[in-house]
Each structure stands twice: as structure tokens, then as C-alpha cells.
Design a protein around this motif. Structure first.
Motif, mmCIF file in Angstrom:
data_model
loop_
_atom_site.group_PDB
_atom_site.id
_atom_site.type_symbol
_atom_site.label_atom_id
_atom_site.label_comp_id
_atom_site.label_asym_id
_atom_site.label_seq_id
_atom_site.Cartn_x
_atom_site.Cartn_y
_atom_site.Cartn_z
ATOM 1 N N ILE A 162 0.748 -4.168 6.538
ATOM 2 C CA ILE A 162 1.608 -4.188 5.796
ATOM 3 C C ILE A 162 1.462 -2.863 4.100
ATOM 4 N N LEU A 163 0.712 -2.707 3.825
ATOM 5 C CA LEU A 163 0.081 -1.562 2.961
ATOM 6 C C LEU A 163 -0.672 -0.950 3.852
ATOM 7 N N MET A 164 -1.155 -0.861 5.329
ATOM 8 C CA MET A 164 -1.707 -0.059 5.722
ATOM 9 C C MET A 164 -0.826 1.048 6.411
ATOM 10 N N GLY A 165 -0.029 0.273 7.093
ATOM 11 C CA GLY A 165 1.253 0.701 7.105
ATOM 12 C C GLY A 165 2.254 1.771 6.668
ATOM 13 N N ILE A 166 2.709 1.328 5.720
ATOM 14 C CA ILE A 166 2.738 1.855 4.271
ATOM 15 C C ILE A 166 2.117 3.580 4.216
ATOM 16 N N ILE A 199 10.783 -6.861 16.525
ATOM 17 C CA ILE A 199 9.258 -6.907 17.088
ATOM 18 C C ILE A 199 8.313 -7.754 17.220
ATOM 19 N N VAL A 200 9.352 -8.845 15.848
ATOM 20 C CA VAL A 200 8.501 -10.317 16.167
ATOM 21 C C VAL A 200 9.002 -11.040 17.903
ATOM 22 N N GLY A 209 2.818 -4.046 15.655
ATOM 23 C CA GLY A 209 4.532 -4.023 15.593
ATOM 24 C C GLY A 209 5.269 -3.581 14.124
ATOM 25 N N VAL A 210 4.441 -4.949 13.522
ATOM 26 C CA VAL A 210 5.027 -4.515 12.421
ATOM 27 C C VAL A 210 4.422 -3.890 11.530
#
Length: 426
Positions: free
Chosen positions: A147-151, A90-91, A104-105
Motif C-alpha cells: 500500500i505504501l509503496m503504491g502511494i 482487482i482482487v 493490482g492493489v
């Protein structure tokens, strides 16, 4: 008696908030005291020893196994390089475009969030993802929040979470799955909105440092190379089986584990990798398993006839029945699920949910809507949750900074969950 039980609960919340007792220990002590206050005998039917402790401790056994399997699969995603490969690809695709890299992350974090939760999920996506986002100019708080919102966007499809709510609230898995599907669009929309708004509002910061990143060990797989492309499908295997083919939760997760193993490991190395990752998963799963033992004990205590009889009039008097008031009141109470507060479902909130169901205040599926909506807030913004602490510290900011930045978005997710609950089940 009901007032005394409420005072005992308040004392338990205070003990957890002040860190005088670990959450699991506080919940067990709270359960025993509630049982005695409710007039439960020491032994026999509806007793402290035989009902609360003996029957309550293993009550969430299926959830504990699901947590262990999720941790096992998470270990495999780490050791085989599947999670790292997803983030790196993704990066590489995003290049020097901050919003593309962050989205992407976010997507990888969502996939990881469907497999496992808490700090392991944050680490799987964040060890590479957070430095990559900061390197292209994304502010540190936004990187940690992404990261937290994605999880959290993946949590509605996290199979151990389905198992927990199904067992704790005595609902069919199909009912839990149905509500989670309704909650998912709110969580995903809030996560995408967070990235789009925060990356533009805060601008690009090219000067950066990440002290904690240098201290993190580099995994062996990262040194060896990328995982095979077909192995990258591992996170969706359990979902396809559970959602598309309605396979039971535990077999679906076992299938994901076997898929990860077969697609990344030579036959002669499979036994060693299976055992190594399994034993490692016990270390990861130990803390949540202990917590679920304590939650089972607390649920058994608040469902005792004496406790229900004492609490029913008090809880009914303060519980809104009008759908509009239901949404307004519980939306205003969102902060009470932070800092291990009384509405945190992985604490005293589980006991309150049990009371609401046992006393017939709300139907179980409406309590499901409340609990899962609050869980979306806790998993992102609570400065005491392990994934929030890890992500913030790894990015070089404080958990409180992450809380302030993410709370408006997850508050909106909770509001959406409450609206669906009120419209569908009240």
C-alpha cells in the motif's frame, strides 16, 4: 550567529523527535527564535511580526487549497465507492494468485496516491486491499508495504505536491512537473520490485488474522454495490488535464471532483453530497494545512537577510559541489529524513531547503531534486508518518517492521533522484 541558529534548529529537531512539541508548533517557535537571533526587529520590514508571521503564514495558501481539494476528492472516492470498487475488481481478477492481487492493489494505491496522500490515501486503498492480500497468503508486512509503496509511486503525480514544491521553492509548476516525471520511473520500479521480491522471498502465509480489520466500519457504498465503470476514471481526470492539456492545478482537481460527482450521484442528491464531502474534507485536511502554515512561517524566517548572512558560510562549507560527492553525501544522509529528522521536507527540511536556495548554495531546481527524493523515503518508511502508522497497525504489524522492509527500496529511489539531480542541474 550562524552557530547559534544551527543550535536552535537542533533543539527544534530534538523537540519534534521526543514528541515534546507537535511538529507545527515546534516549527513556528523555531521560526520566531531564528528571526530574533538573526537580528530581525519586532515590526516593520524583515521583522518578526510583519514578515515572518504575517507574510509567512499564508505564503503556501495555494498549497493549502490544493490539499483541501485533494481531501475533498478523496472523500468522494470513498463515499461513492470508486476506490473500493477499483480494489474489489482487482482482487476478483487476481483470484488466488498472490502476486497478481498484490500488483493490482499496488496499481490502485498508485492511482489513489495521485489524488491524495497521508492516511486517507492508505485507507482508501488499504481497507479492502490489505485484508485481501493477507487472505491470499501475502505476509502482513508485505501487504502494508505494498500500500505504501503504491502511494509513493503515485506521489510524483500528486497535484497538491506539485503546488507545494512550486510555492515553497519559488519554481514554476512546469519545472516541478518535469522533475517529477523523471522521478516517477524510479518510484514505480521500486514499488513493483518490492512486490515481486518480497512476495517470493517471504513465501505464502495462509494462516492469518487481522484484528484491526474487524473494527473498521463498512462504508455505505460498499453495501449498495459497485460504482459505475466510467466513474472509475475519476483519479486520472485531474492528471489528464494537468499533464496532457497543462490546465492549472486547482481547476484540474475541481474537474476531478465534478466528474466523480456527476458519474455517481443522482441530480437531486448532488447538493447534499457536495456539502457533506466538502465539510468532511476539512477534517481530513486540517492537520496538513496547519503544518503548511508553520512551514510558510519557517521559510519566511530562514530567508531573512540576517539569517541568510549568518548561515551562508556554514552551509556552503559542508555542502558538496562535486556531482559525485553530492550523490554520495546526500545518499548517506537519507536516514535523517526519518523520525521527523532535519531533512524531512514537511518539517525542518523545508527550512534547510530555503537556506540552500536563499544562500545560493544550489540552484532551486537542484534543491527540488533533493527535497522530492527525500520525500519518497519519508512517505513510505518513516514510522511517524500517518500513512505508515495506519497501514502497519491495520495489517497487524509495527511501523518499525514496515520501515525495515521498505527502506532499502525507497533508499534506491532517493539515490536515483540524486543521480538525476546531479547529472541535470549541477
Amino acid at each position: 550567529m550562524g552557530v547559534v541558529i544551527l543550535l536552535v534548529m537542533a533543539a527544534g529537531v530534538a523537540a519534534m523527535l521526543t514528541r515534546r512539541l507537535p511538529t507545527a508548533f515546534a516549527l513556528v517557535i523555531l521560526a520566531v527564535v531564528i528571526a530574533f537571533v538573526a537580528g530581525a526587529p519586532l515590526t516593520g520590514e524583515n521583522s518578526v511580526l510583519d514578515t515572518v508571521l504575517q507574510q509567512g503564514a499564508p505564503a503556501l495558501g495555494a498549497t493549502m487549497i490544493a490539499i483541501l481539494l485533494g481531501s475533498w476528492l478523496g472523500r468522494l472516492l470513498d463515499e461513492t465507492g470508486i476506490a473500493g470498487t477499483l480494489v474489489r475488481k482487482i482482487v476478483e481478477f487476481g483470484g488466488d494468485r498472490p502476486v497478481v492481487v498484490a500488483l493490482g492493489v499496488l496499481g490502485v494505491s498508485t492511482l489513489v496516491g495521485t489524488v491524495t496522500g497521508s492516511a486517507p490515501a492508505a485507507m482508501l486503498a488499504g481497507i479492502i486491499g490489505i485484508p485481501a492480500m493477507i487472505a491470499v497468503g501475502i505476509p502482513k508486512v508485505t501487504a502494508a508495504g505494498t500500500i505504501l509503496m503504491g502511494i509513493a509511486a503515485g506521489v510524483p503525480f500528486e497535484l497538491p505536491v506539485w503546488q507545494f514544491f512550486s510555492t515553497a521553492l519559488e519554481l514554476p509548476v512546469e519545472t516541478v512537473r518535469g522533475f517529477m516525471i523523471k522521478l516517477f520511473p524510479f518510484a514505480l520500479a521500486a514499488a513493483v520490485l518490492f512486490v515481486l521480491v518480497e512476495t517470493r522471498r517471504r513465501g505464502v502465509e495462509h494462516a492469518w488474522s487481522l484484528k484491526s480489520a474487524s473494527a473498521k466500519p463498512v462504508s455505505r457504498r460498499k453495501q449498495l454495490g459497485d460504482a459505475p465503470w466510467y466513474a472509475l476514471l475519476t483519479p486520472v481526470v485531474p492528471l489528464v488535464l494537468a499533464l496532457g492539456f497543462e490546465v492549472a492545478i486547482l481547476p484540474s482537481m475541481l474537474a476531478g471532483i465534478l466528474f466523480a460527482l456527476v458519474t455517481t450521484t443522482r441530480p437531486r442528491e448532488m447538493n447534499k453530497r457536495l456539502l457533506r464531502t466538502l465539510y468532511g474534507s476539512f477534517e481530513v485536511a486540517a492537520a496538513p494545512i496547519v503544518l503548511f502554515i508553520a512551514i510558510g512561517i519557517l521559510l519566511a524566517a530562514v530567508k531573512l537577510p540576517g539569517a541568510v548572512e549568518a548561515l551562508e558560510p556554514l552551509v556552503k562549507a559542508v555542502s558538496p559541489q562535486n556531482p559525485v560527492l553530492f550523490v554520495l553525501v546526500f545518499t548517506l544522509l537519507v536516514p535523517l529524513c526519518l523520525y521527523r529528522g532535519p531533512l524531512n521536507v514537511y518539517g525542518l527540511g523545508a527550512g534547510i531547503a530555503g537556506v540552500l536556495i536563499a544562500a545560493g548554495i544550489y540552484p532551486a531546481v537542484a534543491v527540488l531534486g533533493l527535497a522530492t527524493s527525500y520525500n519518497q523515503v519519508f512517505g513510505v518508511s518513516d514510522p511517524t508518518s500517518t500513512q505508515t502508522v495506519w497501514s502497519a497497525q491495520y495489517a497487524g504489524v509495527t511501523p518499525q517492521q514496515v520501515m525495515l522492509r521498505t527502506l532499502p527500496y525507497v533508499w534506491a529511489v532517493a539515490l536515483g533522484g540524486f543521480c538525476v539531480t546531479a547529472a541535470s542541474y549541477l
